[in-house]
Design an enzyme around this catalytic site. Structure first.
Site, PDB file in Angstrom:
ATOM      1  N   LYS A 278       0.836  -1.213   0.000  1.00 30.43           N
ATOM      2  CA  LYS A 278       0.000   0.000   0.000  1.00 30.43           C
ATOM      3  C   LYS A 278       0.873   1.267   0.000  1.00 30.43           C
ATOM      4  O   LYS A 278       0.604   2.214  -0.728  1.00 30.43           O
ATOM      5  CB  LYS A 278      -0.940   0.003   1.209  1.00 30.43           C
ATOM      6  CG  LYS A 278      -1.880  -1.200   1.248  1.00 30.43           C
ATOM      7  CD  LYS A 278      -2.832  -1.150   2.438  1.00 30.43           C
ATOM      8  CE  LYS A 278      -2.145  -1.228   3.779  1.00 30.43           C
ATOM      9  NZ  LYS A 278      -1.407  -2.491   4.015  1.00 30.43           N
TER      10      LYS A 278
ATOM     11  N   ARG B 289     -10.160   0.880   8.156  1.00 30.93           N
ATOM     12  CA  ARG B 289      -9.675  -0.455   8.500  1.00 30.93           C
ATOM     13  C   ARG B 289     -10.745  -1.263   9.221  1.00 30.93           C
ATOM     14  O   ARG B 289     -10.488  -2.416   9.579  1.00 30.93           O
ATOM     15  CB  ARG B 289      -8.484  -0.310   9.411  1.00 30.93           C
ATOM     16  CG  ARG B 289      -7.206  -0.935   8.846  1.00 30.93           C
ATOM     17  CD  ARG B 289      -6.103  -0.478   9.712  1.00 30.93           C
ATOM     18  NE  ARG B 289      -4.904  -1.199   9.674  1.00 30.93           N
ATOM     19  CZ  ARG B 289      -3.757  -0.701   9.211  1.00 30.93           C
ATOM     20  NH1 ARG B 289      -3.730   0.468   8.634  1.00 30.93           N
ATOM     21  NH2 ARG B 289      -2.664  -1.388   9.336  1.00 30.93           N
TER      22      ARG B 289
ATOM     23  N   ARG C  70      11.510  -5.605   5.488  1.00 28.03           N
ATOM     24  CA  ARG C  70      11.229  -4.182   5.221  1.00 28.03           C
ATOM     25  C   ARG C  70      12.067  -3.268   6.112  1.00 28.03           C
ATOM     26  O   ARG C  70      12.239  -3.514   7.298  1.00 28.03           O
ATOM     27  CB  ARG C  70       9.745  -3.886   5.457  1.00 28.03           C
ATOM     28  CG  ARG C  70       9.425  -2.393   5.349  1.00 28.03           C
ATOM     29  CD  ARG C  70       7.951  -2.116   5.199  1.00 28.03           C
ATOM     30  NE  ARG C  70       7.169  -2.428   6.381  1.00 28.03           N
ATOM     31  CZ  ARG C  70       5.851  -2.249   6.468  1.00 28.03           C
ATOM     32  NH1 ARG C  70       5.182  -1.778   5.427  1.00 28.03           N
ATOM     33  NH2 ARG C  70       5.215  -2.568   7.570  1.00 28.03           N
TER      34      ARG C  70
ATOM     35  N   ARG D 214      10.771  -1.178  11.464  1.00 31.63           N
ATOM     36  CA  ARG D 214       9.618  -0.857  12.324  1.00 31.63           C
ATOM     37  C   ARG D 214       9.522  -1.884  13.441  1.00 31.63           C
ATOM     38  O   ARG D 214       9.714  -3.075  13.214  1.00 31.63           O
ATOM     39  CB  ARG D 214       8.328  -0.881  11.483  1.00 31.63           C
ATOM     40  CG  ARG D 214       8.066   0.417  10.788  1.00 31.63           C
ATOM     41  CD  ARG D 214       6.909   0.333   9.818  1.00 31.63           C
ATOM     42  NE  ARG D 214       5.690  -0.266  10.355  1.00 31.63           N
ATOM     43  CZ  ARG D 214       4.528  -0.284   9.704  1.00 31.63           C
ATOM     44  NH1 ARG D 214       4.440   0.262   8.514  1.00 31.63           N
ATOM     45  NH2 ARG D 214       3.463  -0.844  10.240  1.00 31.63           N
TER      46      ARG D 214
ATOM     47  N   ARG E  50      -1.001  -8.919  13.362  1.00 35.43           N
ATOM     48  CA  ARG E  50      -1.590  -7.932  12.445  1.00 35.43           C
ATOM     49  C   ARG E  50      -2.366  -8.626  11.325  1.00 35.43           C
ATOM     50  O   ARG E  50      -3.407  -8.130  10.881  1.00 35.43           O
ATOM     51  CB  ARG E  50      -0.492  -7.030  11.870  1.00 35.43           C
ATOM     52  CG  ARG E  50       0.066  -6.069  12.919  1.00 35.43           C
ATOM     53  CD  ARG E  50       1.459  -5.569  12.579  1.00 35.43           C
ATOM     54  NE  ARG E  50       1.505  -4.743  11.415  1.00 35.43           N
ATOM     55  CZ  ARG E  50       2.591  -4.575  10.651  1.00 35.43           C
ATOM     56  NH1 ARG E  50       3.712  -5.196  10.956  1.00 35.43           N
ATOM     57  NH2 ARG E  50       2.542  -3.796   9.604  1.00 35.43           N
TER      58      ARG E  50
HETATM   59  P1  ADP Z   1       2.231  -1.850   3.186  1.00 31.05           P
HETATM   60  O1  ADP Z   1       2.229  -0.334   3.104  1.00 31.05           O
HETATM   61  O2  ADP Z   1       1.025  -2.467   2.525  1.00 31.05           O
HETATM   62  O3  ADP Z   1       2.427  -2.359   4.580  1.00 31.05           O
HETATM   63  P2  ADP Z   1       4.829  -1.636   1.830  1.00 31.05           P
HETATM   64  O4  ADP Z   1       4.546  -0.779   0.628  1.00 31.05           O
HETATM   65  O5  ADP Z   1       5.544  -0.986   2.959  1.00 31.05           O
HETATM   66  O6  ADP Z   1       3.467  -2.373   2.341  1.00 31.05           O
HETATM   67  O7  ADP Z   1       5.652  -2.903   1.310  1.00 31.05           O
HETATM   68  C1  ADP Z   1       6.103  -3.911   2.245  1.00 31.05           C
HETATM   69  C2  ADP Z   1       7.505  -4.372   1.846  1.00 31.05           C
HETATM   70  O8  ADP Z   1       7.431  -5.076   0.604  1.00 31.05           O
HETATM   71  C3  ADP Z   1       8.508  -3.226   1.632  1.00 31.05           C
HETATM   72  O9  ADP Z   1       9.760  -3.671   2.078  1.00 31.05           O
HETATM   73  C4  ADP Z   1       8.477  -3.006   0.118  1.00 31.05           C
HETATM   74  O10 ADP Z   1       9.735  -2.494  -0.339  1.00 31.05           O
HETATM   75  C5  ADP Z   1       8.214  -4.413  -0.400  1.00 31.05           C
HETATM   76  N1  ADP Z   1       7.381  -4.450  -1.620  1.00 31.05           N
HETATM   77  C6  ADP Z   1       6.334  -3.647  -1.939  1.00 31.05           C
HETATM   78  N2  ADP Z   1       5.786  -4.012  -3.112  1.00 31.05           N
HETATM   79  C7  ADP Z   1       6.497  -5.085  -3.547  1.00 31.05           C
HETATM   80  C8  ADP Z   1       6.425  -5.936  -4.707  1.00 31.05           C
HETATM   81  N3  ADP Z   1       5.490  -5.751  -5.664  1.00 31.05           N
HETATM   82  N4  ADP Z   1       7.305  -6.943  -4.809  1.00 31.05           N
HETATM   83  C9  ADP Z   1       8.237  -7.170  -3.847  1.00 31.05           C
HETATM   84  N5  ADP Z   1       8.379  -6.407  -2.740  1.00 31.05           N
HETATM   85  C10 ADP Z   1       7.511  -5.376  -2.591  1.00 31.05           C
HETATM   86  P1  AMP Z   2       0.286   0.545   9.016  1.00 28.50           P
HETATM   87  O1  AMP Z   2       1.416   1.532   8.942  1.00 28.50           O
HETATM   88  O2  AMP Z   2      -0.847   0.896   8.100  1.00 28.50           O
HETATM   89  O3  AMP Z   2       0.765  -0.882   8.875  1.00 28.50           O
HETATM   90  O4  AMP Z   2      -0.321   0.696  10.494  1.00 28.50           O
HETATM   91  C1  AMP Z   2       0.466   0.449  11.631  1.00 28.50           C
HETATM   92  C2  AMP Z   2      -0.411   0.412  12.867  1.00 28.50           C
HETATM   93  O5  AMP Z   2      -1.063   1.669  13.063  1.00 28.50           O
HETATM   94  C3  AMP Z   2      -1.540  -0.617  12.864  1.00 28.50           C
HETATM   95  O6  AMP Z   2      -1.110  -1.921  13.244  1.00 28.50           O
HETATM   96  C4  AMP Z   2      -2.519  -0.004  13.882  1.00 28.50           C
HETATM   97  O7  AMP Z   2      -2.056  -0.212  15.212  1.00 28.50           O
HETATM   98  C5  AMP Z   2      -2.383   1.496  13.589  1.00 28.50           C
HETATM   99  N1  AMP Z   2      -3.351   1.958  12.560  1.00 28.50           N
HETATM  100  C6  AMP Z   2      -3.040   2.465  11.330  1.00 28.50           C
HETATM  101  N2  AMP Z   2      -4.157   2.804  10.666  1.00 28.50           N
HETATM  102  C7  AMP Z   2      -5.202   2.488  11.483  1.00 28.50           C
HETATM  103  C8  AMP Z   2      -6.613   2.570  11.357  1.00 28.50           C
HETATM  104  N3  AMP Z   2      -7.206   3.046  10.240  1.00 28.50           N
HETATM  105  N4  AMP Z   2      -7.371   2.150  12.406  1.00 28.50           N
HETATM  106  C9  AMP Z   2      -6.816   1.682  13.526  1.00 28.50           C
HETATM  107  N5  AMP Z   2      -5.486   1.558  13.713  1.00 28.50           N
HETATM  108  C10 AMP Z   2      -4.676   1.957  12.702  1.00 28.50           C
END
Ligand code: ADP
Ligand code: AMP
Length: 220
Positions: A13, A88, A128, A160, A171
């Site tokens: 995302k 969410r 990541r 993170r 999660r």
């Molecule tokens: P989200 O925001 O949904 O938690 P991220 O965009 O942070 O996911 O992506 C999670 C991890 O996967 C990051 O380390 C990112 O660089 C990697 N990643 C994202 N898209 C792809 C893809 N299409 N193929 C391989 N790795 C990816």
């Molecule tokens: P994310 O960066 O989207 O993976 O979110 C990290 C953490 O932030 C989640 O595991 C939740 O604890 C909190 N969080 C983010 N967005 C929301 C949401 N829309 N509602 C509730 N908790 C959230």
């Protein structure tokens, strides 16, 4: 263009949201980034949210809804926005509907669901690293920026605290029980588009842009 990005943690995302924001000229609003920034500055919001983030649980709906309402009221959202990680829960989706109904924004244009299996999620999130300043995601397998620093802003890359396997599993469980059901809300509105997220970044991006350009099959 007003878009929602939904998907399990690690689906991409943030990665896709940044690219879409650049292509469409609208801001990406990531509630997770806003909450982590609040935790870092030890603000009252951060202090109340921290235990939930540490456990991989959702912060209470009313806290996040207020945060998003304030953010959407800012002028940079006038032409649209990309919501990453919000809504969410079904409650948050309903709150967003009424929030938008009472403003000049109009409703959401599309809800984009990025689909990814659990084992790929765990692999992606374990590797990541994110920029400590602008939150851009990187991965150990594809390169950690410029010698461990963000290629966009030069800040240090960090892991993170919720990207450890135990918290990732928690999660994923939260996603399955509390977030996935909201896709039905957008399916019924004719706004849901599902994209397989296991391809290369460019391919997923191309697929998302294709879906955004197609007319939505709105039912109301
Ligand atoms: P989200 O925001 O949904 O938690 P991220 O965009 O942070 O996911 O992506 C999670 C991890 O996967 C990051 O380390 C990112 O660089 C990697 N990643 C994202 N898209 C792809 C893809 N299409 N193929 C391989 N790795 C990816
Ligand atoms: P994310 O960066 O989207 O993976 O979110 C990290 C953490 O932030 C989640 O595991 C939740 O604890 C909190 N969080 C983010 N967005 C929301 C949401 N829309 N509602 C509730 N908790 C959230």
């Amino acid at each position: 263009m007003k878009l929602i990005l939904v998907g399990p943690p690690g689906a991409g995302k943030g990665t896709q949201g940044e690219r879409l924001a650049g292509a469409l000229g609208v801001p990406r609003i990531a509630t997770g980034d806003i909450l982590r920034a609040a935790v870092e500055t030890k603000s009252p919001l951060g202090s109340s949210a921290k235990p939930f983030l540490d456990r991989g649980e959702l912060v209470p709906d009313e806290v996040v809804v207020d945060l998003v309402r304030d953010r959407l009221a800012r002028s940079d959202c006038a032409k649209g926005f990309i919501l990453d990680g919000f809504p969410r829960t079904v409650n948050q989706a309903r709150a967003l509907d009424s929030m938008l109904a009472s403003t000049v924004h109009g409703g959401i244009d599309r809800c984009l669901l990025l689909r990814l299996d659990d084992e790929t999620v765990v692999r992606r999130l374990s590797g990541r690293r994110v920029c400590s300043s602008c939150h851009t995601p990187y991965h150990v397998d594809t390169g950690l920026g410029d010698e461990g620093r963000c290629t966009k802003c030069g800040s240090e890359l960090v892991q993170r605290s919720d990207d450890r396997e135990e918290t990732i599993r928690a999660r994923l469980a939260v996603y399955a029980t509390q977030t996935e059901p909201l896709t039905e809300h957008y399916r019924q509105l004719g706004l849901l588009e599902t994209v397989e997220a296991d391809g290369p970044v460019d391919q997923v991006f191309g697929e998302l842009m294709k879906r955004i350009r197609q007319p939505a099959q709105k039912t109301r």
